[in-house]
Scaffold this motif. Structure first.
Motif, mmCIF file in Angstrom:
data_model
loop_
_atom_site.group_PDB
_atom_site.id
_atom_site.type_symbol
_atom_site.label_atom_id
_atom_site.label_comp_id
_atom_site.label_asym_id
_atom_site.label_seq_id
_atom_site.Cartn_x
_atom_site.Cartn_y
_atom_site.Cartn_z
ATOM 1 N N ARG A 176 0.843 -0.803 0.222
ATOM 2 C CA ARG A 176 -0.291 -0.092 0.542
ATOM 3 C C ARG A 176 0.846 1.043 0.046
ATOM 4 O O ARG A 176 2.014 1.608 0.428
ATOM 5 C CB ARG A 176 -0.923 0.140 1.397
ATOM 6 N N ALA A 177 0.598 2.425 -0.295
ATOM 7 C CA ALA A 177 0.798 3.968 -0.317
ATOM 8 C C ALA A 177 1.015 4.044 1.460
ATOM 9 O O ALA A 177 -0.128 3.520 2.247
ATOM 10 C CB ALA A 177 -0.057 4.470 -1.218
ATOM 11 N N GLU A 178 2.305 4.614 1.272
ATOM 12 C CA GLU A 178 2.159 5.256 2.509
ATOM 13 C C GLU A 178 1.566 6.273 3.175
ATOM 14 O O GLU A 178 1.971 6.987 4.163
ATOM 15 C CB GLU A 178 3.808 4.762 2.926
ATOM 16 N N GLY A 179 0.741 6.832 2.718
ATOM 17 C CA GLY A 179 0.461 7.942 2.837
ATOM 18 C C GLY A 179 0.745 9.246 3.114
ATOM 19 O O GLY A 179 0.898 9.981 3.449
ATOM 20 N N LEU A 180 1.939 9.069 2.429
ATOM 21 C CA LEU A 180 2.721 10.236 1.840
ATOM 22 C C LEU A 180 2.081 11.901 1.579
ATOM 23 O O LEU A 180 1.077 11.031 0.293
ATOM 24 C CB LEU A 180 4.311 10.266 1.458
ATOM 25 N N ALA A 181 1.993 12.815 1.558
ATOM 26 C CA ALA A 181 1.775 14.330 0.919
ATOM 27 C C ALA A 181 2.699 13.657 0.029
ATOM 28 O O ALA A 181 3.175 14.795 -0.451
ATOM 29 C CB ALA A 181 1.398 14.852 1.120
ATOM 30 N N LEU A 182 1.911 13.405 -1.741
ATOM 31 C CA LEU A 182 3.023 14.100 -2.586
ATOM 32 C C LEU A 182 2.211 15.171 -3.632
ATOM 33 O O LEU A 182 1.384 15.170 -4.033
ATOM 34 C CB LEU A 182 2.666 12.551 -3.716
ATOM 35 N N PRO A 183 2.856 16.090 -4.045
ATOM 36 C CA PRO A 183 3.001 16.956 -4.878
ATOM 37 C C PRO A 183 2.239 16.669 -5.893
ATOM 38 O O PRO A 183 2.892 15.317 -6.861
ATOM 39 C CB PRO A 183 4.142 17.730 -4.832
ATOM 40 N N ALA A 184 1.594 17.545 -6.904
ATOM 41 C CA ALA A 184 1.394 16.289 -7.848
ATOM 42 C C ALA A 184 1.813 16.716 -9.454
ATOM 43 O O ALA A 184 1.589 15.426 -9.744
ATOM 44 C CB ALA A 184 0.035 17.389 -8.807
ATOM 45 N N GLU A 185 3.233 17.442 -9.206
ATOM 46 C CA GLU A 185 3.796 17.892 -10.085
ATOM 47 C C GLU A 185 5.505 18.063 -9.734
ATOM 48 O O GLU A 185 5.753 18.720 -8.691
ATOM 49 C CB GLU A 185 3.529 18.511 -11.595
ATOM 50 N N VAL A 186 6.038 17.626 -10.569
ATOM 51 C CA VAL A 186 7.884 18.124 -9.628
ATOM 52 C C VAL A 186 8.026 19.041 -10.539
ATOM 53 O O VAL A 186 7.851 18.947 -12.451
ATOM 54 C CB VAL A 186 8.226 17.325 -9.434
ATOM 55 N N LEU A 187 9.355 19.550 -10.777
ATOM 56 C CA LEU A 187 10.286 20.802 -11.903
ATOM 57 C C LEU A 187 11.254 19.544 -11.957
ATOM 58 O O LEU A 187 12.615 19.385 -11.271
ATOM 59 C CB LEU A 187 10.522 21.981 -11.280
ATOM 60 N N VAL A 188 11.446 19.642 -13.213
ATOM 61 C CA VAL A 188 13.136 18.858 -13.879
ATOM 62 C C VAL A 188 13.947 20.016 -14.669
ATOM 63 O O VAL A 188 13.180 20.725 -14.984
ATOM 64 C CB VAL A 188 12.652 18.049 -14.674
#
Length: 449
Positions: A176-188
């Protein structure tokens, strides 16, 4: 900037270490092929479950025939085991739709042939020195055959998805996902990076040579597009509005009467999917799978985004801004582990997004390896300086605008046949493959000033 394009995972100076590694990879691949073919009865083995696919028994014998051609005859210099069947199992002479009409080896004869070839291959392996020509240096031919078998194992897994009847394959659920608050997108960040490889010992010709590519700054989805997000597109009439589709995509959508990803059905107002014989509710937190390039592109347009180019995908997967290096994998140069990526049909489904934080790239992009192949916007072409090796039919004959590049591997891919430089390709209409996508977009003027 490091131009290595990746470090060698096996110490080629230690012959016995390399020999043992090859033997393990050959055995591991064969164990999977055996599982996929033993899981069904003989009627299923010889049946064509879709005109898009070969009978499983053809794939199994083809695996052994390629092993015989390259390792028994070419590397080993041995007499043929079955030269009379070479043409039958030549993938370029017979399209998949016609293969059931060929005089194929039956299941028992196929298994005997597979075993006899492998016995001879192991004898060749015992006597090989892994030096003297490009074909044998660093056991390349053996690695090519391992990857070939694993690629066909993924093809056979796709055939299992297309067969009807009760489930015959079983696996535990993914983490399962660990419930991290991931941003929708990241800058490369923009700038040059080293794409491809010239040093990875088992890299195939289309991954070579390494070369520097400039990529402008862009933003990319942190995770693949989920079933839940794709359901919004479906619910918003995405399949009935030509505004979101290219001319070719809309024509195909109409001709094929597409209304949702493959294996999705609406029953009593609820969307369900069929997965290896199991009918289940759509898992909204998993990456969407079994979508064509045209569907992925339409979703991206609807969402106000686009598909990443192949170079953008690889930079997001490999580039470490802190060092300027291009890594073998998003997490570094170490081989995949179960904690880093969903590979090898270990779970028979994509994992929920965010389930593999240990596999994230230096820029914070997740699940770039495994789970689902990801469509890119790029056509399949050779890199600058490309040289076909060891035969043109592996890559070169497919170059051109007819094929779109996919990256990253799926839950059905094996670690031997997936790395951050590995390139897959297919027709933009294909949906039986385990393909999904993520979106990207350009940086807006002044957005990060």
């Amino acid at each position: 900037m490091d131009h290595s394009g990746g470090q060698t995972p096996v110490d080629h100076r230690d012959q016995e270490t390399l020999r043992a590694h090859v033997a393990r990879e050959l055995a591991r691949s064969r164990q999977r092929s055996t599982l996929l073919t033993d899981a069904v009865d003989e009627d299923d083995l010889v049946r064509q479950h879709s005109r898009l696919m070969s009978p499983l028994v053809w794939d199994y014998a083809h695996i052994a025939n390629q092993e015989e051609l390259w390792l028994v005859r070419d590397v080993g210099g041995r007499e043929p085991v079955r030269s009379d069947i070479d043409e039958i199992y030549d993938a370029f002479k017979h399209p998949r739709s016609n293969r059931p009409q060929l005089p194929l080896l039956g299941p028992s004869e196929t298994r005997r042939y597979v075993g006899e070839v492998r016995d001879k291959v192991l004898d060749v392996l015992d006597r090989s020195t892994f030096e003297g020509s490009r074909l044998v240096d660093n056991a390349f031919a053996f690695g090519m055959i391992v990857q070939h078998e694993q690629q066909h194992d993924e093809t056979m897994l796709a055939t299992h998805q297309l067969r009807s009847g009760p489930p015959v394959l079983h696996a535990p659920p993914p983490p399962r996902a660990e419930g991290l608050a991931l941003p929708a997108e990241v800058l490369v960040p923009g700038g040059g990076f080293v794409m491809g490889t010239s040093t990875e010992p088992w890299a195939l010709d289309n991954e070579r040579p390494h070369h520097e590519v400039w990529v402008d700054a862009f933003l990319i989805d942190t995770t693949p597009v989920t079933c839940g997000a794709y359901l919004e597109f479906v619910g918003a009439g995405g399949y009935t509005d030509p505004r979101w589709w290219t001319e070719a995509g809309w024509a195909h959508r109409q001709a094929a009467e597409l209304v949702a990803p493959a294996f999705w059905d609406r029953v009593g107002g609820v969307w369900l999917r069929t997965r290896f014989g199991v009918v289940e509710p759509i898992p909204e937190d998993e990456p969407v799978v079994h979508v064509s390039f045209h569907e992925a592109q339409a979703y991206a347009t609807w969402a106000g985004r686009r598909l990443p180019t192949e170079a953008e995908w690889e930079k997001a997967a490999r580039f470490d801004p802190a060092t300027g290096r291009s890594l073998r994998y998003p997490w570094g140069d170490e081989d995949p582990t179960p904690e880093r990526a969903n590979l090898g049909q270990r779970h028979l489904r994509p994992a929920p997004v965010g389930a593999y934080p240990a596999g994230a790239s230096p820029t914070g992009v997740h699940q770039l390896i495994g789970d689902v192949w990801e469509w890119t916007s790029s056509d399949f072409h050779g890199y600058p300086g490309f040289t076909a090796f060891p035969y043109k039919e592996y890559s070169e004959v497919f170059f051109g605008a007819d094929y779109k590049v996919l990256r990253g591997g799926s839950f059905g891919s094996d670690q031997a046949a997936v790395r951050a430089t590995f390139r897959n390709w297919d027709y933009p209409i294909r949906r039986q493959i385990f393909a999904g996508f993520r979106c990207a977009r350009d940086v807006r003027p002044g957005e990060f000033d």
